[in-house]
Motif scaffolding. Structure first.
Motif, short mmCIF file in Angstrom:
data_model
loop_
_atom_site.label_atom_id
_atom_site.label_comp_id
_atom_site.label_asym_id
_atom_site.label_seq_id
_atom_site.Cartn_x
_atom_site.Cartn_y
_atom_site.Cartn_z
N GLU A 112 50.53 5.97 50.92
CA GLU A 112 49.58 7.31 50.93
C GLU A 112 50.33 8.39 50.40
N GLU A 113 49.65 9.61 50.43
CA GLU A 113 50.12 10.86 50.29
C GLU A 113 49.35 11.98 50.69
N ASN A 114 49.97 13.37 51.03
CA ASN A 114 49.46 14.43 51.33
C ASN A 114 50.09 15.58 50.47
N ASN A 115 49.77 16.62 50.78
CA ASN A 115 50.25 17.81 49.71
C ASN A 115 51.74 17.90 49.92
#
Length: 354
Positions: free
Chosen positions: A275-278
């Motif tokens: 997963e990733e975010n900013n």
């Protein structure tokens, strides 16, 4: 030449000026009285001299008392600092001195406090290092002794030529496998020691984490299939970049995959989620493991820690895999977390995005 007046010097100068001012005012106040006294008809030279001496002595006394009164607070603080430093010396580092005011004496106390706390921390770290060193020696001795004793035992039998041809190949194979285990233990110990050295340097480059996790999961599917464990990768990203040391992060993934392979229940699911975010990239490794309990999680990253039931396993390492993985992730300014999800255990890696 630029003159810099420090706060304490200014205060001392102020005390001196005020003392002189009070002394002069005292003289102004007493002078008319003395003058009136000397105007008497029966005054003589001796009385004049005595009166002058009294006036001078009184003025000096007023000056001294005024000056001492003004600097008394600073003198008491200096005395207090001296006593506290002696207590630090006798009772040990970590003790601090109360800060009063905002002058050089306060700055001195701040420096003493910082020194005291820093020395306490250093002493505690040295004790911890010494304790870790002793634990390391004890565990090394235990972990290396077992396979080494077995190797020597089988080689002695072979050397004595008391083994028939039927068992000879089997003994050679066992001794060889034991030597491979011994090499694995030595390599893990060397790697852990190297990672914990103060001068460790890692070579970070911008690299595609997504491709790396795809590679290692694909390489491990066969190993998991031997225990009828289904491997599922949820990675929708073609490219997720982070500044990493490729070899070290590969080692982290490899250690977590091996850990899941050892402790996953048969006929279960091993799930890898990317997963990733900013700001971050998160890789989660989730496997079913009823053997590992909630209490084990507090110690699971400690060096040499292993689940008791699996400690005698021939495929078991030195118990350094997770400790090595955590150290590597921390060297990348990331986090390696663990938690229990019902019957499952989840290891989560958090790395900074490039």
């Amino acid at each position: 030449m630029k003159i810099s007046f420090k706060k304490l010097s200014i205060y001392m100068l102020f005390s001196l000026v005020v003392s002189i001012f009070v002394c002069v005012e005292f003289i102004k106040f007493t002078a008319p009285i003395m003058e009136k006294f000397m105007m008497e008809e029966n005054i003589n030279l001796i009385k004049i001299q005595v009166t002058g001496i009294i006036l001078i002595f009184s003025s000096i006394t007023v000056f001294i008392f005024t000056f001492l009164f003004l600097i008394n607070r600073k003198a008491k603080y200096i005395n207090y600092i001296s006593k506290e430093v002696k207590k630090i010396k006798s009772e040990g580092f970590g003790r601090t001195i109360e800060l009063r005011g905002k002058d050089e004496l306060t700055e001195l106390c701040m420096s003493i406090n910082e020194m005291s706390l820093e020395l306490k921390e250093r002493i505690e770290n040295e004790k911890k290092i010494e304790k870790n060193k002793n634990e390391l020696i004890t565990n090394i001795s235990h972990d290396l002794k077992t396979p080494l004793t077995s190797i020597i035992g089988y080689l002695e039998l072979l050397n004595a030529k008391k083994v028939d041809e039927e068992n000879k190949d089997e003994y050679v194979k066992i001794a060889y496998n034991k030597s491979l285990r011994l090499r694995t233990l030595v390599n893990e110990l060397f790697e852990y020691t190297k990672l914990n050295s103060t001068d460790i340097k890692i070579q970070k480059v911008k690299f595609n984490i997504s491709a790396l996790i795809n590679q290692i999961v694909g390489e491990s599917i066969i190993d998991f299939s031997e225990k009828d464990i289904e491997v599922r990768l949820e990675n929708p990203y073609k490219e997720l970049n982070s500044f990493i040391d490729k070899k070290l992060i590969y080692r982290v993934f490899e250690n977590l995959m091996k850990n899941a392979q050892k402790y996953s229940d048969p006929n279960s699911l091993f799930l890898v989620i990317v997963e990733e975010n900013n700001t971050n990239i998160t890789i989660s490794f989730i496997n079913k493991c009823e053997e590992i309990q909630e209490d084990d999680l507090d110690k699971i990253f400690e060096k040499f820690y292993r689940i008791d039931e699996a400690r005698s396993s021939e495929n078991e390492g030195a118990g350094l895999g997770l400790a090595i993985a955590k150290k590597i992730v921390e060297l990348h300014d990331g986090e390696l977390l663990v938690k229990k999800l019902n019957e499952n255990i989840e290891f989560k890696i958090i790395l900074n995005k490039a």
